[in-house]
Scaffold this active site. Structure first.
Site, PDB file in Angstrom:
ATOM      1  N   CYS A 127     -23.771  -0.702   5.839  1.00  0.00           N
ATOM      2  CA  CYS A 127     -22.823   0.417   5.901  1.00  0.00           C
ATOM      3  C   CYS A 127     -23.467   1.596   6.615  1.00  0.00           C
ATOM      4  O   CYS A 127     -24.490   2.122   6.163  1.00  0.00           O
ATOM      5  CB  CYS A 127     -22.397   0.825   4.490  1.00  0.00           C
ATOM      6  SG  CYS A 127     -21.288   2.258   4.473  1.00  0.00           S
ATOM      7  N   CYS A 132     -17.365   7.241   3.405  1.00  0.00           N
ATOM      8  CA  CYS A 132     -16.876   6.155   4.250  1.00  0.00           C
ATOM      9  C   CYS A 132     -16.332   6.684   5.577  1.00  0.00           C
ATOM     10  O   CYS A 132     -15.592   7.674   5.616  1.00  0.00           O
ATOM     11  CB  CYS A 132     -15.785   5.389   3.496  1.00  0.00           C
ATOM     12  SG  CYS A 132     -15.027   4.061   4.441  1.00  0.00           S
ATOM     13  N   ASP A 178       0.830  -1.195   0.000  1.00  0.00           N
ATOM     14  CA  ASP A 178       0.000   0.000   0.000  1.00  0.00           C
ATOM     15  C   ASP A 178       0.873   1.257   0.000  1.00  0.00           C
ATOM     16  O   ASP A 178       0.557   2.245   0.650  1.00  0.00           O
ATOM     17  CB  ASP A 178      -0.928  -0.003   1.223  1.00  0.00           C
ATOM     18  CG  ASP A 178      -2.056   0.997   1.106  1.00  0.00           C
ATOM     19  OD1 ASP A 178      -2.348   1.451  -0.010  1.00  0.00           O
ATOM     20  OD2 ASP A 178      -2.647   1.351   2.155  1.00  0.00           O
ATOM     21  N   CYS A 182     -22.989  -5.975   3.053  1.00  0.00           N
ATOM     22  CA  CYS A 182     -22.108  -4.813   3.243  1.00  0.00           C
ATOM     23  C   CYS A 182     -22.815  -3.524   2.829  1.00  0.00           C
ATOM     24  O   CYS A 182     -22.647  -2.477   3.465  1.00  0.00           O
ATOM     25  CB  CYS A 182     -20.801  -4.989   2.476  1.00  0.00           C
ATOM     26  SG  CYS A 182     -20.976  -5.179   0.685  1.00  0.00           S
ATOM     27  N   CYS A 195     -25.751 -11.497  -2.395  1.00  0.00           N
ATOM     28  CA  CYS A 195     -25.525 -10.952  -1.045  1.00  0.00           C
ATOM     29  C   CYS A 195     -25.302  -9.442  -1.096  1.00  0.00           C
ATOM     30  O   CYS A 195     -24.518  -8.941  -1.903  1.00  0.00           O
ATOM     31  CB  CYS A 195     -24.312 -11.632  -0.404  1.00  0.00           C
ATOM     32  SG  CYS A 195     -23.937 -11.008   1.259  1.00  0.00           S
TER      33      CYS A 195
END
Length: 324
Positions: A207, A222, A143, A203, A200
């Site tokens: 959220c 987010c 990252d 999430c 599905c």
């Protein structure tokens, strides 16, 4: 499996150089490893990425706009690059904070994953140089470079991309940090992971900031972005969405059905500082910079820094005071 001499171990019989590299990666503490051929990113992926960035859904993360020539072609990151070794390391904590405490995302419990993963990747490169290809040149990242690591994770077969954007490792879950080792050695690539989430939507449905939908992810909504990347003071609406989250948010992972397979990490460097478990809203009121360093030194929380953490703390404490 190996023949050991004074200089190296070389593949013999049915065991290939790829087998040896994968075995060593697991020995070094990685949970999964896959190999992809180093080549330019397909045009449709480039266009989708650029569209997302231009849309403004990445907020003030301007670094995502830079170095596109590197991001879209790993051979620009390393001249002569032939293979990308993708790695995943488990950080799921064996112990967790009390649910009523100011919450820190699991990945930030222990030592900064950038350093842990890169150090292990460098060790894997050394192994390749000593045992597989003495002339190999390589660069390792965690990252920390303009590389589409989630694209390569799928391409290498270690996981698939969920609707949350997280990489899901089959029968292991999402609580993994990723790393890449670019090398000039040509290796046989693994098959890409073509699995999908299907119907599905857990999430999306759970959220707290509604940052995820069927069309993708809006980083500016987010809670991880709001508590880590954003520098502005949080408004009342944002503070209300936070619940008791102080740094980051694991909700999309906690509700993911694939994390029923999650196993506590055995990686000592990801073990939490015991002082973290003493953190409460009461002592958060008086947290000074020295105390912050004692609790969070060497962790990923440094991304927000003391000022950033206390900005979120103010929003949480203000909300709690209103309730009282």
């Amino acid at each position: 499996m190996r023949i050991r001499d004074s200089k190296a171990m070389v593949p013999t019989g049915k065991y290939s150089k790829e087998d040896l590299i994968k075995e060593e990666a697991l020995r070094l503490g990685f949970s999964a490893i896959g190999i992809a051929k180093a080549e330019p990113i397909p045009d449709e992926i480039k266009e989708a990425y650029t569209k997302q960035v231009v849309s403004g859904k990445y907020g003030n993360m301007e670094y995502l706009r830079r170095n596109e020539h590197l991001r879209f072609d790993p051979t620009e990151l390393l001249e002569g690059c032939k293979s990308i070794i993708c790695l995943a390391m488990n950080y799921y904590p064996p112990l967790k904070q009390d649910k009523e405490a100011p919450q820190v995302a699991y990945y930030a419990y222990g030592r900064d994953y950038h350093k842990v993963v890169k150090k292990r990747s460098d060790k894997l490169l050394k192994f390749i140089r000593e045992n597989i290809d003495k002339d190999v040149i390589g660069r390792s990242f965690a990252d920390s470079a303009p590389i589409l690591e989630r694209y390569w994770a799928v391409k290498s077969g270690i996981g698939f991309r969920g609707k949350s954007g997280m990489i899901i490792l089959p029968r292991k879950g999402t609580f993994f940090v990723l790393g890449e080792l670019l090398i000039t050695t040509e290796l046989k690539p693994d098959k890409p992971n073509t699995f999908e989430c299907g119907k599905c939507t857990k999430c999306i449905d759970n959220c707290p900031a509604k940052a995820i939908d069927e069309d993708g992810f809006d980083a500016t909504k987010c809670l991880s972005y709001l508590t880590i990347e954003q520098s502005d003071e949080l408004n009342d609406t944002q503070a209300g969405q936070l619940g008791n989250r102080l740094y980051g948010c694991d909700t999309c992972q906690k509700v993911c059905p694939h994390n029923r397979f999650a196993q506590a990490t055995k990686e000592t460097e990801f073990m939490p500082n015991k002082l973290l478990f003493d953190l409460s809203f009461e002592n958060l009121k008086h947290l000074d910079e020295q105390q912050y360093i004692k609790i969070f030194a060497g962790t990923s929380v440094k991304r927000a820094g003391y000022k950033g953490l206390m900005r979120t703390a103010r929003a949480l404490l203000k909300k709690r005071n209103k309730k009282d």
